[in-house]
Design a protein around this motif. Structure first.
Motif, short mmCIF file in Angstrom:
data_model
loop_
_atom_site.label_atom_id
_atom_site.label_comp_id
_atom_site.label_asym_id
_atom_site.label_seq_id
_atom_site.Cartn_x
_atom_site.Cartn_y
_atom_site.Cartn_z
N SER A 31 0.84 -1.21 0.00
CA SER A 31 0.00 0.00 0.00
C SER A 31 0.87 1.25 0.00
CB SER A 31 -0.91 0.02 1.23
OG SER A 31 -1.78 -1.08 1.26
N ALA A 32 1.90 1.25 0.85
CA ALA A 32 2.80 2.40 0.91
C ALA A 32 3.54 2.57 -0.40
CB ALA A 32 3.78 2.24 2.07
N ALA A 33 4.05 1.45 -0.95
CA ALA A 33 4.77 1.52 -2.22
C ALA A 33 3.88 2.05 -3.34
CB ALA A 33 5.32 0.14 -2.58
N LEU A 34 2.62 1.61 -3.35
CA LEU A 34 1.71 2.07 -4.39
C LEU A 34 1.50 3.58 -4.30
CD1 LEU A 34 -1.50 0.35 -5.63
CD2 LEU A 34 -1.61 2.76 -4.99
N GLY A 81 -5.82 -2.60 -2.12
CA GLY A 81 -6.91 -2.42 -3.07
C GLY A 81 -7.61 -1.10 -2.88
N VAL A 82 -7.82 -0.69 -1.62
CA VAL A 82 -8.43 0.61 -1.34
C VAL A 82 -7.50 1.72 -1.81
CG1 VAL A 82 -9.43 2.07 0.46
CG2 VAL A 82 -9.61 -0.43 0.64
N LEU A 123 -0.01 -8.72 -4.96
CA LEU A 123 0.82 -9.24 -3.88
C LEU A 123 0.21 -8.93 -2.51
CD1 LEU A 123 3.34 -10.57 -2.74
CD2 LEU A 123 4.58 -8.41 -3.08
N GLY A 124 -0.18 -7.68 -2.30
CA GLY A 124 -0.75 -7.31 -1.01
C GLY A 124 -2.07 -8.01 -0.74
#
Length: 595
Positions: A107-110, A215-216, A251-252
Motif C-alpha cells: 500500500s505504501a509503495a503504491l 486495493g483501497v 501481492l498485497g
C-alpha cells in the motif's frame, strides 16, 4: 416437510480426518468417477463458488473493466482525492505512514509510486514492530509534522487510532486514513477516512469490505488521477499508468489473505500478468531470490514472495519491504531481496521454537472455544504465524500472546476459523476494558493486553464465541469438486482446473477425490511430510504428498495399513515437473477407507 438428503462423495460420511466428503455446491453435474472431459469444467467451478448463471462470463475471465467500481461511491474518497491533489499542485511535503506487513508495504509503495509519477516525491514512515507496535503513533505523527509534512497518508492502519490522530490534528497536520480494518461507530478526526468497512458506508462500498488496504489505495489512486485530470494537471503531461501498479495490488491482496472474489479476483488476475513482465526491479529481484523461474501464480504470492517481505517487518528492519518495492537501483534490489530471504530463514527457526512452546500449553485448554496461549520470551514477529498453525491444528480460533514480563504487557495476534468473527469480538473486548488496544477483521486480529487480564480475556472469548465455534466445527466437511479414477489425474486436468483461478481465501482451489486405490509405498520425507505412491484398478499410479502430516491419524493409518486395504484419497492436484516429463500429483488433505 421434505428432508434434505446429503450426498456424500464416494459414500464417505466420516473420513480418517473426521470429515464428511460433500460436493462443494451440494451436487456435482459430472457424477462420480468422471474426469470432467464430458462436462464444462469452468462452468462447474464457477457455479460451485456461488457465481450466478448470468455472471459466468465475466468471472471466467476477470477484468478491471468488468469489476471496477466508481471510487466516488466510497465515503470520503473524493475528499481524500481533492486533498491529495491540492498537495500535488501545491508542492506540499507528503509522508506515507504504512504498516510493517505485506499489505502495508505494498500500500505504501503504491502511494509512493503514484505520487512519484505525479512529480511529488513522498517520504514514508514504517513503524518498528517491537518498539512502536501496530498503527499510527501520536508521537511519530507529531514528529513528521514538525519535520515539515503538511499531509500524512496512513495506509493499512489508522481506522481505530483515535488518540494518535487527535494529537496530529492538534498540531495542525492533515491525515488521510486508507484502511480496511473494522471500524467503531465513532471515527477518529481526519481530513478523510477511506475504508469500505466503515459502519456508515453505502451498500455498494460495503460490498467491497473484503478488499485489502492496497486495493483501497488503488481506488484512491484512480480518484486522485481523475481529480487532477479535472483540474487540468495533465493538459501538458502524460497520465501515470495505474494498471502497472497491479502487481503491488495482487501481492498485497493475496499475502493479506483477502477473499479472492469479485474485484479482488480481477486485481490478482491482472496483477499476475503485470508481475510476469518483471518490470518492477524490486519484484523481479524478489522472484529471483525465491528461485521462481516460471511465471508466478497466486500461491507464489502467498507462500514465496509475501513471507520474505513479511520477514523484514517481523524480525528485521520494517522499511525493507517498501525500499525493495520502490527502488530503481537493480543492485540495491538484489541486496535487499537476499537480505529478506535470509531473514525469512531465520524467521522459520524462531517460529518453530515458539510453536513448540505454544503447543505444549494446549493440553490444559482442550475444552476452550478459543485457545489463548501466552508466554514471555516469544518473538512478537512470529506470533501471527504460530496462531495460524495452532488454528489449523486444533480447528479452533487461536490467539498467541508474546509477553514483556518486565512491563507486564503482552502483544497478541489471532487467527480464526470460517464462521467465527474474531475481529468483532476483539473490538468488544477492547470497549469493555479487557484490552489496552485491539482490532482486526473476521479472520485475523491483533491486540495489546495487560498480563494480569489474560485469564479474564480468555474467559470472555470462551463465553462470547463458544456457540459460534461449536456451530462452525459441527459442520466440518471436506468440500470436493470432482471424483475420478487415477487415470483421470493428468496434467491436462490440472491445467483445466487452474483456469478457474486465481484461487485463495473465498475462492478455494478445487479439491478432487481419487479412488479406490491401494498404497504401493508410504514413507516420511523432509520435515514431517507423508509421501505416497498409490495405484488404482485401472492400472494407473500417481504420487501424493501430505505436508506436515506425519503425526496425524490419517498418516499413521496409511503408513501402517494392512495388505490389500483400499482407500479413497482427497486433495488438490498440482503439476510435478521434477521428472523427464510433467505429471499430475495429489497434495493429500484427507483419506477414507474404500472397503
Amino acid at each position: 416437510m421434505a428432508t434434505r438428503t446429503v450426498s456424500h462423495v464416494l459414500g464417505v460420511a466420516h473420513s480418517l480426518g473426521g470429515r464428511a466428503w460433500c460436493w462443494r455446491a451440494g451436487h456435482n453435474d459430472w457424477g462420480d468417477n468422471a474426469s470432467g472431459a464430458g462436462g464444462d469444467i469452468m462452468t462447474q467451478l464457477l457455479s460451485a463458488r456461488g457465481v450466478a448463471p448470468e455472471d459466468l462470463a465475466r468471472n471466467a475471465r476477470p477484468t478491471m473493466r468488468d469489476f471496477l467500481p466508481d471510487p466516488s461511491e466510497f465515503r470520503d474518497m473524493d475528499r481524500a482525492a481533492q486533498r491529495l491533489a491540492s498537495a500535488v499542485l501545491g508542492g506540499e511535503k507528503v509522508t506515507i505512514y504504512g504498516d510493517y506487513d505485506v499489505d502495508g508495504a505494498t500500500s505504501a509503495a503504491l502511494m509512493i509510486e503514484v505520487l512519484r509519477a505525479l512529480s511529488c516525491e513522498a517520504d514514508y514512515y514504517i513503524p518498528d514492530r517491537l518498539l512502536e507496535g501496530y498503527g499510527p503513533s501520536g508521537e511519530a505523527l507529531v514528529k513528521l509534522a514538525e519535520a515539515g509534512s503538511s499531509l500524512i497518508v496512513t495506509v493499512d492502519c489508522g481506522a481505530m487510532a483515535h488518540e494518535a490522530l487527535t494529537m496530529a490534528r492538534d498540531v495542525g497536520v492533515d491525515v488521510i486514513v486508507v484502511d480496511h480494518h473494522k471500524c467503531a461507530s465513532e471515527l477518529p478526526p481526519t481530513a478523510a477516512l477511506v475504508n469500505p468497512n466503515r459502519l456508515d458506508e453505502s451498500d455498494l462500498a460495503a460490498s467491497h469490505g473484503h478488499l485489502a488496504a492496497v486495493g483501497v489505495a488503488f481506488l484512491l489512486a484512480i480518484a486522485l488521477v481523475r481529480t487532477l485530470r479535472a483540474r487540468g494537471y495533465f493538459d501538458e503531461r502524460p497520465e501515470p499508468d495505474l494498471m502497472a501498479l497491479l502487481d503491488l495490488v495482487a501481492l498485497g491482496t493475496v499475502a493479506d489473505v483477502a477473499s479472492l472474489h469479485g474485484l479482488n479476483r480481477a486485481f490478482v488476475t491482472q496483477g499476475l500478468k503485470v508481475l510476469a513482465r518483471r518490470e518492477r526491479i524490486g519484484m523481479a529481484a524478489l522472484m529471483d531470490a525465491s528461485r521462481l523461474k516460471r511465471a508466478a501464480v497466486a500461491s507464489d504470492l502467498g507462500f514465496a514472495l509475501g513471507p520474505r517481505i513479511n520477514a523484514g517487518g517481523r524480525i528485521g528492519e520494517s522499511t525493507l519491504g517498501v525500499r525493495l518495492l520502490t527502488t530503481r537501483d537493480a543492485e540495491e534490489a538484489r541486496a535487499i531481496a537476499e537480505q529478506l530471504s535470509a531473514l525469512n530463514e531465520e524467521r522459520r527457526a524462531i517460529e518453530a521454537e515458539v510453536q513448540e512452546a505454544a503447543e505444549a500449553q494446549l493440553a490444559g485448554q482442550h475444552n476452550m472455544a478459543v485457545h489463548v496461549l501466552a508466554a514471555g520470551g516469544w518473538h512478537p514477529g512470529v506470533i501471527g504465524i504460530v496462531a495460524g498453525r495452532i488454528k489449523e491444528k486444533t480447528g479452533r480460533p487461536a490467539i498467541v500472546v508474546a509477553l514483556d514480563e518486565a512491563a507486564g504487557i503482552g502483544k497478541g495476534s489471532g487467527r480464526s476459523i470460517s464462521g467465527v468473527d474474531l475481529g468483532a469480538a476483539i473490538i468488544v473486548a477492547r470497549e469493555e476494558g479487557l484490552l489496552v488496544a485491539g482490532g482486526g477483521h473476521a479472520m485475523a486480529a491483533g491486540l495489546t493486553i495487560a498480563q494480569g487480564d489474560i485469564a479474564r480475556f480468555a474467559e470472555f472469548l470462551d463465553t462470547r464465541l463458544a456457540r459460534d465455534v461449536e456451530r462452525a466445527r459441527a459442520g466440518q466437511e471436506m468440500q470436493l469438486d470432482l471424483s475420478l479414477a487415477p487415470g483421470g489425474l493428468t496434467p491436462e486436468l490440472v491445467e483445466a482446473l487452474e483456469a478457474g483461478g486465481p484461487y485463495g481465501v473465498g475462492w478455494p482451489a478445487p479439491r478432487v477425490a481419487v479412488g479406490p486405490v491401494q498404497i504401493v509405498k508410504a514413507d516420511i520425507v523432509g520435515k514431517n511430510h507423508l509421501r505416497l505412491i498409490a495405484s488404482g484398478a485401472d492400472g494407473r499410479s500417481f504420487k501424493a504428498i501430505a505436508f506436515r502430516a506425519a503425526e496425524t491419524e490419517m498418516a499413521q493409518t496409511l503408513l501402517h495399513r494392512r495388505a490389500g486395504r483400499r482407500f479413497h484419497l482427497a486433495g488438490r492436484v498440482k503439476i510435478d515437473d521434477w521428472g523427464p516429463r510433467p505429471a499430475a500429483e495429489l497434495h493429500l488433505e484427507d483419506a477414507a477407507y474404500a472397503d
